[in-house]
Design an enzyme around this catalytic site. Structure first.
Site, mmCIF file in Angstrom:
data_model
loop_
_atom_site.group_PDB
_atom_site.id
_atom_site.type_symbol
_atom_site.label_atom_id
_atom_site.label_comp_id
_atom_site.label_asym_id
_atom_site.label_seq_id
_atom_site.Cartn_x
_atom_site.Cartn_y
_atom_site.Cartn_z
ATOM 1 C CE LYS A 172 -3.522 2.694 0.412
ATOM 2 N NZ LYS A 172 -4.367 2.826 1.267
ATOM 3 C CE LYS A 240 -2.901 7.051 7.802
ATOM 4 N NZ LYS A 240 -4.061 5.974 7.369
#
Lengths: 296, 296
Positions: A172, A240
Site C-alpha cells: 500500500k 498521513k
C-alpha cells in the site's frame, strides 16, 4: 460454516464496505466510536456491538478499518479491545493503512492468543468502497487469505496476496509513492503547458494514450484543469500516508528524493488551509511556487 | 492532386516512417546525411535526392525527422537547405523534437518565402514508427494540418492538432516531463519495494490496475524488475529532450523541481557510461544513490 463478520470503523470507507458485506449475506455486527454512525447499518440488518471486544466476542472474522496506527492499536490492543474477547481461531483483518512495523507487532500479540491476522489495506476511494470495486493488498498466511477471500470479494474486485504479515501495508505504501509521484509528473507537465499557453484539454488528449499515460493524468489531471479540487483522496490523508512512507524509508535506510519533495509541497497547501482538497491540488502548490496563482 | 513527399532524416525513426509513406502510395524522394541509409528506401521505390534543397525541389510536402535543433536549422536553413528550393505553397513538416522557439523562427523564415510549416513531433518509439502507430502532436495552421493529414495518417494512429506554430513541440515537451516524472514515481516505488523485500511482480500486479497505474509502470516497471535495461528510448536522447524542457521552462520563468532532479539523476547514469540504456534505468540511479547496487 458461514463466518460471522464484525466490522469496526464506519467512516467514509467503512460504511460502504460494511453494507457490501451485508449484501453478500454475511451476518454482521458493527462497532463505531461515534455510535450514531452505526444506525444505517443496523437499519440494514446489522447488530450493534457495545465495544470492540463485544464485537469480537460475537464474530469469527473481525475487520478493522480506522484512520491511523494509534486507532488500530486502540481498537485491537487497547481497553475493551478485540484481543480481550476474540476466540482462538478467529481472524482479524485490518484494512486501515498503518505502519507495517506496528502491523507486525499487533499480529504477534494476536498470535500469542491464538488469533490470526491479515493486513489488507485498500485503494479505490469511497466510490470503490460503495461499489465493492476496491483493490485489496493482503499480507499474511495463505490459508487465512483463502479463508478471508469470500468476505474480501464482497468488498473488492482485485484481491492480491502479496506476502507475509505487514506486506499488504508495504505494498500500500508503494502504491502511495507511485500515486503522488505520478501526480507530480502530471502537475509539472500541466504547469509547463499553462505557462506555454497551450490548450490544456488538447494537451492531455494528445499525450494520454502513449508513454505519458496514467490513471492520475486521465482522472486527476482533467479534474485539475477544470479547477475542480474536490477530493477523491484528501491532502490531509495523503500526508498521513506519506508520513508512514517516509518513516518506513528511514528505517529501511533509503532516500526518497521525489516523495520527500512532494510531502513538503503538500505541506505548503496544508499551511494555506487546503488540507481537505484533493491530492491533485499538488498542481496548485506548483502554481503558488511559480507565482502563477494568487492567495486563495 | 496527390502530394509528392520528401523525407529528410532516415534514422531509427525515419526509416520506418518513410517506408510507411511509400506503402500508402505517395511518390517519395528521400535524403539522408549518411547516404548509405537511403538504399533500403530506394530499393522499395523511393528516389534519392542529392541534398535537402534537391529533395525540396522535387516535392510538395517535405518532412524532416532529424536529431536535434541544430540539425533542423541545418537541413532547412543551412547550405543547400530546403528553403533554397522549396516552391511557394509547399509545406515543410518537422517531426523532430526540437526547441519550440527555434521552431517559430524557422516557420517565420519559411513563411517569408511563401512556404508553410507544421511542427509535428512524435511519440511511440521505433516500434510505433515501424508499425505506423505513432502519436503525432501537430502545431500550425488548421488548413495545413488538414492538407498534411493523409500523409500523417500513413505514419501515426493518433494525430492531434494542438495549436499554432511551436505548439506541437511544446506538447511534446509536456509529454517528456510527464514520462520521466512518472518513471521517477515508479522507480521510487520499486526501490522502496526492493528494500522492503517485497515480491516485485506481485507488487506491480497489486497496484497497476488502480490510481497508481500508468503506461510506464506496466511497461518499463516490469522491464526494470527483470533487470532488462534495453532502450525503448535511450537516456542520451531523454537528456537531449529534458535539456529542451529546462531551457523552455527557464524562458517561461517556471521552476520544475521534479524534472530538474530527474535530469541530474540521469546525468549520474551518463557519468557511469550508461547513456545508451533505456530511460527506465532511472531505477538504477536510485539504487546507486541508496548504496544498493555495486559499480557496473
Amino acid at each position: 460454516m458461514k463466518e460471522k463478520v464484525g466490522f469496526i470503523g464506519l467512516g467514509i470507507m467503512g460504511q460502504g464496505m460494511a453494507h457490501n458485506i451485508l449484501k453478500a449475506g454475511f451476518p454482521l455486527t458493527v462497532w463505531n466510536r461515534t455510535a450514531a454512525r452505526m444506525a444505517p447499518l443496523v437499519g440494514a440488518g446489522a447488530a450493534a456491538a457495545r465495544s470492540p471486544a463485544d464485537c469480537a466476542a460475537q464474530t469469527t472474522i473481525i475487520i478493522t478499518c480506522v484512520s491511523d496506527t494509534p486507532d488500530v492499536k486502540q481498537v485491537i490492543l487497547g481497553e475493551n479491545g478485540v484481543i480481550y474477547a476474540a476466540a482462538p481461531g478467529s481472524l482479524v483483518i485490518d484494512m486501515s493503512t498503518i505502519s507495517p512495523q506496528v502491523t507486525q507487532q499487533v499480529a504477534a500479540a494476536l498470535a500469542a492468543k491464538g488469533v490470526q491476522m491479515l493486513d489488507a489495506p485498500i485503494s479505490g476511494g469511497s466510490e470503490g468502497a460503495a461499489k465493492g470495486t476496491l483493490s485489496i493488498m493482503v499480507g499474511g498466511e495463505a490459508s487465512q487469505v483463502e479463508r478471508a477471500r469470500p468476505v474480501l470479494q464482497a468488498m473488492g474486485q482485485k484481491i492480491t496476496h502479496v506476502g507475509g504479515a505487514g506486506a499488504g501495508q508495504m505494498v500500500k505504501l508503494v502504491n502511495q509513492i507511485v500515486v503522488v509521484g505520478t501526480m507530480l509528473a502530471v502537475a509539472e507537465g500541466l504547469l509547463f503547458a499553462q505557462a506555454g499557453e497551450l490548450d490544456l484539454d488538447k494537451t492531455i488528449e494528445a499525450i494520454a494514450g502513449g508513454a505519458a499515460g496514467s490513471w492520475m493524468l486521465s482522472n486527476r489531471g482533467t479534474q485539475a484543469i477544470a479547477d475542480d479540487w474536490r477530493p477523491g483522496f484528501t491532502i490531509d490523508l495523503q500526508q498521513k500516508d506519506l508520513k508512514l512512507v517516509l518513516e518506513a524509508a528511514a528505517s529501511l535506510g533509503i532516500p526518497l528524493l521525489g516523495t520527500s519533495l512532494i510531502h513538503n509541497l503538500y505541506r505548503t497547501l496544508q499551511a494555506r488551509g487546503l488540507g481537505q482538497e484533493g491530492n491533485h491540488a499538488l498542481l496548485k502548490a506548483l502554481e503558488y511556487l511559480a507565482g502563477r496563482r494568487g492567495g486563495d
